[in-house]
Design a protein around this motif. Structure first.
Motif, PDB file in Angstrom:
ATOM      1  N   ASN A 129     -41.735  15.818  25.445  1.00 36.39           N
ATOM      2  CA  ASN A 129     -41.177  14.817  26.358  1.00 36.39           C
ATOM      3  C   ASN A 129     -40.475  13.687  25.604  1.00 36.39           C
ATOM      4  OD1 ASN A 129     -42.406  16.117  28.695  1.00 36.39           O
ATOM      5  ND2 ASN A 129     -44.357  15.270  27.907  1.00 36.39           N
ATOM      6  N   GLY A 130     -39.898  14.015  24.422  1.00 36.77           N
ATOM      7  CA  GLY A 130     -39.176  13.013  23.661  1.00 36.77           C
ATOM      8  C   GLY A 130     -38.173  13.646  22.721  1.00 36.77           C
ATOM      9  N   TYR A 131     -37.432  12.800  21.993  1.00 42.16           N
ATOM     10  CA  TYR A 131     -36.434  13.309  21.048  1.00 42.16           C
ATOM     11  C   TYR A 131     -36.438  12.431  19.803  1.00 42.16           C
ATOM     12  CZ  TYR A 131     -33.907   9.752  23.736  1.00 42.16           C
ATOM     13  OH  TYR A 131     -33.556   8.600  24.388  1.00 42.16           O
ATOM     14  N   CYS A 141     -38.526   8.505  24.287  1.00 48.67           N
ATOM     15  CA  CYS A 141     -39.123   9.444  25.231  1.00 48.67           C
ATOM     16  C   CYS A 141     -38.222   9.657  26.436  1.00 48.67           C
ATOM     17  CB  CYS A 141     -40.496   8.939  25.678  1.00 48.67           C
ATOM     18  SG  CYS A 141     -41.660   8.707  24.306  1.00 48.67           S
ATOM     19  N   GLU A 142     -38.427  10.806  27.083  1.00 48.93           N
ATOM     20  CA  GLU A 142     -37.666  11.140  28.283  1.00 48.93           C
ATOM     21  C   GLU A 142     -38.060  10.203  29.421  1.00 48.93           C
ATOM     22  OE1 GLU A 142     -35.400  13.304  28.058  1.00 48.93           O
ATOM     23  OE2 GLU A 142     -35.932  14.656  26.395  1.00 48.93           O
ATOM     24  N   ASP A 143     -37.252  10.257  30.500  1.00 51.36           N
ATOM     25  CA  ASP A 143     -37.575   9.450  31.685  1.00 51.36           C
ATOM     26  C   ASP A 143     -38.971   9.790  32.187  1.00 51.36           C
ATOM     27  OD1 ASP A 143     -35.157   8.220  31.569  1.00 51.36           O
ATOM     28  OD2 ASP A 143     -34.188   9.470  33.099  1.00 51.36           O
ATOM     29  N   CYS A 157     -45.463  10.833  22.943  1.00 46.67           N
ATOM     30  CA  CYS A 157     -44.949  10.288  24.197  1.00 46.67           C
ATOM     31  C   CYS A 157     -46.030  10.443  25.275  1.00 46.67           C
ATOM     32  CB  CYS A 157     -43.673  11.016  24.631  1.00 46.67           C
ATOM     33  SG  CYS A 157     -42.221  10.603  23.632  1.00 46.67           S
TER      34      CYS A 157
END
Length: 783
Positions: free
Chosen positions: A221-223, A241-243, A269
């Motif tokens: 859930n992240g990059y 992290c993603e939304d 995350c």
């Protein structure tokens, strides 16, 4: 006299054996204060306590201070300053200069932050000022935006820096050296890293063979940037992290560093609705076991000793990414502030602090040539229920003035009193029941072998001979208080009785004591108590405490001598969360193991310590069952008490002569007065009593008289007459008295007539109580 001179030298051995060894410290030159104990020299590593005179304070900002001798010098310096002066504030990362170590009143403080820090919210052209012993403003230094945190760990290398620090200014360089057998790529064993805009430059690795690398972290859930297959030692990544998610640290982005093949901290995350651990001032530090909490999770906050959870709120709740109702740790109501300052004394076993937890003890020591009222040099006091026990008084001791009590011969005799030796240099005088002391409680022996002033025991009661009264009676609901002779005691716990329906309830009765009235000194294993004597009088109290690793067997630290026994019995038990050898009870574990706290209707459940909950009831309810609840190793709670109703309800609207005031509640065993309406006079009232859930209401204490019904009276409407208890005739319910003068609210006789018609035969009469003639009864005088 020779004996006393020897005794004095035994008390002050430091004067005879001054230390002169190498590394010792000379006696401090203290102006405006005194030392305990005062010697010409002090050995290395020895401590000295000191206090300052009125109007002064120690340079440590308390009324007492301590200092240590180290290699011939005192640390910190010993001196007294004006109490309106200020010592430098303890502010992290702040530098300031002072030639004296303190600042006079109205002085200003010029501060400078350490490298890598800057003043938070600076006020232009304003400096903190010393006002009446305190600083009007406390500056704060915060890290600069472009400063660097502590440098990353460099594999196989050691940082070369004189001191440990957490923040480094931009441009600051740190050197490091490789360990034996390792070197940089160019063959050197030394390298440099530099703080640039908040980041440390990459450190060339110290390698022996192939340096360790880190593989790309698996971040759900992240990059990550930069994204590569592997990363070199000390290489950093940044991730977001993603939304719907966020890093497990503060902020919406975070960093991690490669070290020895591992990422630190681990990129993670978490859901945006999750929380990282909260920060609570005065919270008891415990190594955090969880890096984050899910939405809806709870965290129990345990406060430091001397602090309690404000409003009994001890649990924080994670809601949608934030902590709601975060507990606050405030000073406990049973904790004590700093102990009071005593002239000519210092505290020797504790450094200065603002809050002392309950059951703390501090030890006062008198300065040289001064002693406590017991003739001792030291005395300990204890913190109990928010207050310190009786503090000592240090008085000048002159061997030519006082003598041991044996030198004065026979003890003085005090009529109706008890004289006993309380210490080597004093007698204590107490009076019997119904007498009070007039004069000093303590008596000493002067060097002339004469006693000091001896007090007397004065009468403190009134005598009533019941045979002297033809009508010795009491009104309905009237109460008496009685006492027994010295050899006897009341048959009930409370020596009171109430007149109810012509009978005394309970019946006043005195019975002989079944057990001795004096208690011997208790045997408190693994503990100690004060005061220490061979025997103790009835109702005398001791205070006790336990050694490290032990605690009192009950919540109280007091014990009272009752009928020859100590109540409760002073006892110290092992303080351990596990099983005690020989104990067959289930093992008690921390309360967190049992999950949600039990619910007690009309009660309050709160954590009082790591191993127990305390249950208390709301007003008008009483506890039925154990006050403490523990968690067993089976993760089950021990017996949970209930809160039972402990009141009666009275509707004031049910009584036409009472001021209507809604429903009133009376605690079981207590009474309440209901005021009558104005026409019945504000002095008039009904008495409400609650017993075992049942309510009783007394009759009105007035009579009504219609003056028109009597032809020999001046017509003046209806009059209301308060009942009086000293009438020579019985009072008839609802009718005025006969044979005495009944007065109206205005204090005048009815219509000018002094006598009223006789009471009709057969009229109902109030039930009243009489005391059986039995000699003189004593009633204690009230102030």
């Amino acid at each position: 006299m020779w004996f006393l001179r020897v005794l004095l030298l035994a008390w002050f051995p430091g004067v005879l054996h001054a230390q002169t060894a190498a590394g010792s410290c000379a006696r401090p030159d203290l102006t405006g204060g005194f030392l305990v104990s005062d010697q010409q020299s002090y050995p290395h590593e020895s401590n000295v306590a000191y206090a300052c005179n009125d109007g002064l304070k120690s340079a440590m900002d308390g009324w007492w201070g301590t200092s240590t001798c180290k290699d011939g010098k005192w640390f910190p310096d010993i001196f007294c300053i004006d109490e309106r002066s200020c010592v430098p504030p303890e502010i992290p990362h702040v530098k300031y200069s002072t030639t004296t170590g303190w600042f006079k009143e109205n002085d200003k403080l010029r501060v400078e932050c350490d490298q890598g820090y800057r003043l938070k919210n600076p006020r232009p052209n304003y400096l903190p000022q010393c006002i009446k012993g305190s600083w009007d403003l406390t500056p704060v230094c915060e890290s600069e935006a472009d400063a660097c945190d502590q440098p990353p760990q460099i594999a196989n290398a050691t940082i070369i820096h004189e001191a440990t620090q957490k923040v480094f200014a931009t441009g600051f360089q740190l050197g490091y050296i490789c360990k034996d057998g390792h070197s940089l790529e160019e063959g050197s064993s030394k390298g440099l890293i530099t703080c640039e805009s908040g980041e440390w430059t990459m450190a060339p690795p110290c390698t022996q063979g192939t340096p360790q690398v880190c593989s790309a972290p698996n971040l759900e859930n992240g990059y990550i940037v930069p994204m590569k297959g592997s990363y070199q030692q000390n290489e950093k990544i940044t991730y977001a992290c993603e939304d719907g998610y966020k890093p497990a640290v503060e902020g919406w982005w975070a960093e991690s560093t490669c070290g020895n093949g591992q990422w630190s901290p681990q990129p993670l995350c978490i859901e945006k609705s999750a929380c990282i651990p909260p920060t609570v001032i005065n919270e008891k530090y415990e190594e955090e076991s969880k890096l984050w909490y899910k939405n809806g999770d709870k965290k129990r906050i345990t406060c430091n000793e001397g602090y309690d959870n404000k409003d009994y709120v001890a649990t924080a709740l994670c809601e949608r990414g934030n902590w709601t109702i975060v507990p606050v740790c405030e000073k406990s109501k049973v904790a004590c502030s700093e102990p009071p300052k005593i002239p000519y004394a210092v505290i020797i076993n504790r450094e200065h602090q603002e809050v002392f937890p309950v059951n703390s003890n501090v030890t006062y020591q008198c300065k040289d040539d001064y002693v406590t009222e017991e003739g001792a040099k030291i005395k300990s006091v204890f913190c109990t229920s928010g207050n310190w026990t009786t503090t000592p008084t240090c008085s000048y001791f002159n061997v030519l003035f006082f003598s041991v009590v044996e030198n004065c011969g026979e003890l003085p005799v005090v009529a109706n009193g008890l004289v006993q030796q309380s210490e080597n240099l004093a007698l204590r005088v107490s009076c019997q029941m119904f007498y009070k002391l007039d004069g000093p409680e303590k008596v000493v022996c002067y060097s002339s072998n004469k006693w000091s002033e001896v007090p007397i025991c004065k009468v403190n009661y009134c005598a009533v001979d019941t045979a002297a009264y033809e009508d010795d009676s009491y009104q309905l609901n009237e109460k008496i208080i009685y006492a027994c002779d010295y050899e006897f005691k009341p048959a009930v716990d409370v020596a009171q009785s109430i007149c109810e329906n012509g009978q005394w309830s309970p019946q006043p009765q005195c019975i002989a004591h079944e057990t001795p009235q004096f208690c011997s000194a208790p045997n408190v294993e693994n503990g100690y108590f004060v005061p220490i004597k061979e025997s103790y009088q009835l109702n005398e109290i001791i205070i006790y405490a336990c050694e490290n690793g032990f605690k009192p067997a009950v919540d109280a630290i007091h014990s009272m001598c009752e009928n020859g026994q100590w109540s409760p019995q002073p006892q110290c038990i092992v303080y351990s969360p596990g099983l005690i050898e020989g104990n067959t009870k289930p093992e008690v574990v921390p309360v967190e193991n049992c999950g949600e706290l039990p619910v007690v209707a009309n009660g309050l459940v709160q954590q009082s310590e790591n191993l127990a909950l305390r249950v208390s009831c709301q007003m008008f309810y009483k506890l039925d069952g154990p006050e403490k609840v523990v968690c067993y190793s089976s993760n089950k709670w021990s017996e949970v008490p209930v809160c039972k109703v402990n009141y009666c309800a009275v509707d004031t609207a049910a009584y036409e002569d009472v001021i209507p005031d809604g429903v009133k509640y009376v605690v079981n065993g207590e009474r309440m007065e209901l005021k009558c309406i104005e026409i019945f006079f504000h002095e008039s009232h009904r008495v409400v009593r609650c017993r075992n859930g049942k309510v009783t209401v007394s009759e009105s204490n007035y009579c009504s008289v219609d003056t028109a019904a009597y032809e020999d009276l001046i017509p003046n409407g209806v009059k209301y007459v308060l009942l009086v208890s000293n009438s020579q005739e019985h009072t008839v319910a609802g009718q005025p008295t006969v044979g005495g003068t009944s007065e109206t609210a205005e204090g005048a006789a009815l219509g000018g007539a002094s006598l009223l018609p006789s009471v009709p035969e057969g009229a109902p009469r109030k039930r009243r109580c009489s005391l059986t003639p039995g000699g003189v009864r004593h009633h204690a005088a009230t102030q």
